[in-house]
Design a protein around this motif. Structure first.
Motif, PDB file in Angstrom:
ATOM      1  N   GLU A  18       0.790  -1.472  -0.076  1.00  0.00           N
ATOM      2  CA  GLU A  18      -0.122  -0.030  -0.094  1.00  0.00           C
ATOM      3  C   GLU A  18       0.777   1.163   0.035  1.00  0.00           C
ATOM      4  N   ASP A  19       2.025   1.078   0.371  1.00  0.00           N
ATOM      5  CA  ASP A  19       3.005   2.099   0.497  1.00  0.00           C
ATOM      6  C   ASP A  19       4.076   2.388  -0.803  1.00  0.00           C
ATOM      7  N   LEU A  20       3.933   1.766  -1.767  1.00  0.00           N
ATOM      8  CA  LEU A  20       4.583   1.914  -3.107  1.00  0.00           C
ATOM      9  C   LEU A  20       4.339   3.213  -3.645  1.00  0.00           C
ATOM     10  N   ALA A  21       5.428   3.782  -4.166  1.00  0.00           N
ATOM     11  CA  ALA A  21       5.452   5.222  -4.694  1.00  0.00           C
ATOM     12  C   ALA A  21       5.171   4.879  -6.325  1.00  0.00           C
ATOM     13  N   ILE A  22       4.049   4.969  -6.661  1.00  0.00           N
ATOM     14  CA  ILE A  22       3.791   4.365  -7.918  1.00  0.00           C
ATOM     15  C   ILE A  22       3.384   5.918  -8.675  1.00  0.00           C
ATOM     16  N   SER A  23       4.051   5.993 -10.005  1.00  0.00           N
ATOM     17  CA  SER A  23       3.463   7.212 -10.743  1.00  0.00           C
ATOM     18  C   SER A  23       3.802   6.748 -12.213  1.00  0.00           C
ATOM     19  N   PRO A  24       2.943   7.167 -13.326  1.00  0.00           N
ATOM     20  CA  PRO A  24       3.071   6.851 -14.636  1.00  0.00           C
ATOM     21  C   PRO A  24       4.503   7.343 -15.157  1.00  0.00           C
ATOM     22  N   GLU A  25       5.048   8.238 -14.535  1.00  0.00           N
ATOM     23  CA  GLU A  25       6.378   8.633 -14.743  1.00  0.00           C
ATOM     24  C   GLU A  25       7.537   7.772 -14.485  1.00  0.00           C
ATOM     25  N   SER A  26       7.671   7.434 -13.221  1.00  0.00           N
ATOM     26  CA  SER A  26       8.696   6.713 -12.556  1.00  0.00           C
ATOM     27  C   SER A  26       8.360   5.253 -12.761  1.00  0.00           C
ATOM     28  N   THR A  27       7.300   4.701 -12.711  1.00  0.00           N
ATOM     29  CA  THR A  27       6.964   3.344 -12.583  1.00  0.00           C
ATOM     30  C   THR A  27       5.525   3.195 -13.718  1.00  0.00           C
ATOM     31  N   PRO A  28       6.129   3.215 -14.844  1.00  0.00           N
ATOM     32  CA  PRO A  28       4.662   3.093 -15.676  1.00  0.00           C
ATOM     33  C   PRO A  28       3.987   1.733 -15.780  1.00  0.00           C
ATOM     34  N   ILE A  29       4.739   0.848 -15.639  1.00  0.00           N
ATOM     35  CA  ILE A  29       4.111  -0.744 -15.690  1.00  0.00           C
ATOM     36  C   ILE A  29       3.352  -0.756 -14.270  1.00  0.00           C
ATOM     37  N   LEU A  30       3.863  -0.448 -13.109  1.00  0.00           N
ATOM     38  CA  LEU A  30       3.143  -0.560 -12.104  1.00  0.00           C
ATOM     39  C   LEU A  30       1.723   0.392 -11.983  1.00  0.00           C
ATOM     40  N   ALA A  31       2.003   1.660 -12.791  1.00  0.00           N
ATOM     41  CA  ALA A  31       0.888   2.559 -12.686  1.00  0.00           C
ATOM     42  C   ALA A  31      -0.207   1.800 -13.580  1.00  0.00           C
TER      43      ALA A  31
END
Length: 242
Positions: free
Chosen positions: A184-197
């Protein structure tokens, strides 16, 4: 925070309580305050008896928890019959879903059986026979002894692991409503982690013990077992046979 007190009952007369009453009352109280916070003095107040009446039957809390575990196994888990389907895959799928539902619907079962993990001799034997029957179905389906045992072991680890992670998260939330797990605490964003986003946008939560991840893991275990069976059957078929 879990509540530390429970409603008092009318005080009983001396000698009017027996071990079954005590264990039943312990389940009632644990449902309110949790296994961790359950204490003998608190249970005495809940049952309306002096704490010495409890110590007469259970000399320490561990003895009481052992009795609660035996009852939990008898009434909730071992009471569930082995799946009747002759199809091994359907049988194990039914087993996994039934056990997961039983545990998740009653957190005390998780605390007693999976987290505390202490069984009496009788239920250790019954539990072993329960597992024996399921492994036998895998061997009968065409797996080797080793592959059949490893398949069930993987399924049980996947099942119990997902249940315990869910329970530990619930306990953390109960003591701290703001508590968060690593996924729940993962820092996910389209810019830095596009696959996770993209995965998050499609409803995926990596590592979470949710229904989606549980079903995928279960399917992977059973698919692998099915490939092993098919490979073994192919090796046993003579060349040129139809």
């Amino acid at each position: 925070m879990a509540r530390q007190t429970a409603p008092k009952r009318r005080r009983r007369e001396r000698g009017s309580i027996d071990p079954d009453d005590i264990v039943a009352g312990a389940f009632e109280l644990a449902d309110e305050v949790s296994i961790d916070n359950l204490s003998m003095p608190m249970l005495g107040k809940h049952l309306g008896v002096g704490v010495t009446s409890i110590y007469w039957y259970f000399r320490k809390k561990d003895d009481l928890l052992n009795a609660m575990t035996d009852r939990a196994l008898r009434e909730y888990l071992l009471a569930v019959p082995l799946p009747k389907s002759e199809d091994w895959r359907e049988s194990l799928t039914q087993y996994a879903h039934t056990m997961r539902k039983a545990f998740l619907s009653n957190p005390i079962l998780v605390d007693l059986i999976l987290i505390r993990a202490t069984l009496g001799p009788r239920y250790s034997e019954l539990g072993a026979k329960h597992i024996e029957g399921l492994v036998a179905r895998l061997v009968d389906a065409g797996l080797t002894f080793d592959d059949g045992f490893d398949t069930f072991s993987a399924l049980q680890l996947h099942l119990h692991g997902s249940i315990v992670l869910t329970r530990l998260h619930e306990k953390s939330k109960a003591s701290d409503p703001d508590a968060r797990t690593y996924y729940e605490d993962l820092a996910i964003s389209p810019e830095s982690t596009p696959i996770l986003a993209q995965a998050a946008a499609h409803g995926h939560t990596g590592g979470a013990p949710d229904d989606r991840n549980f079903e995928f893991g279960l399917r992977c275990i059973l698919d692998h077992a099915e490939r092993l069976i098919e490979s073994r059957n192919a090796e046993a078929t003579p060349r040129g046979a139809a």
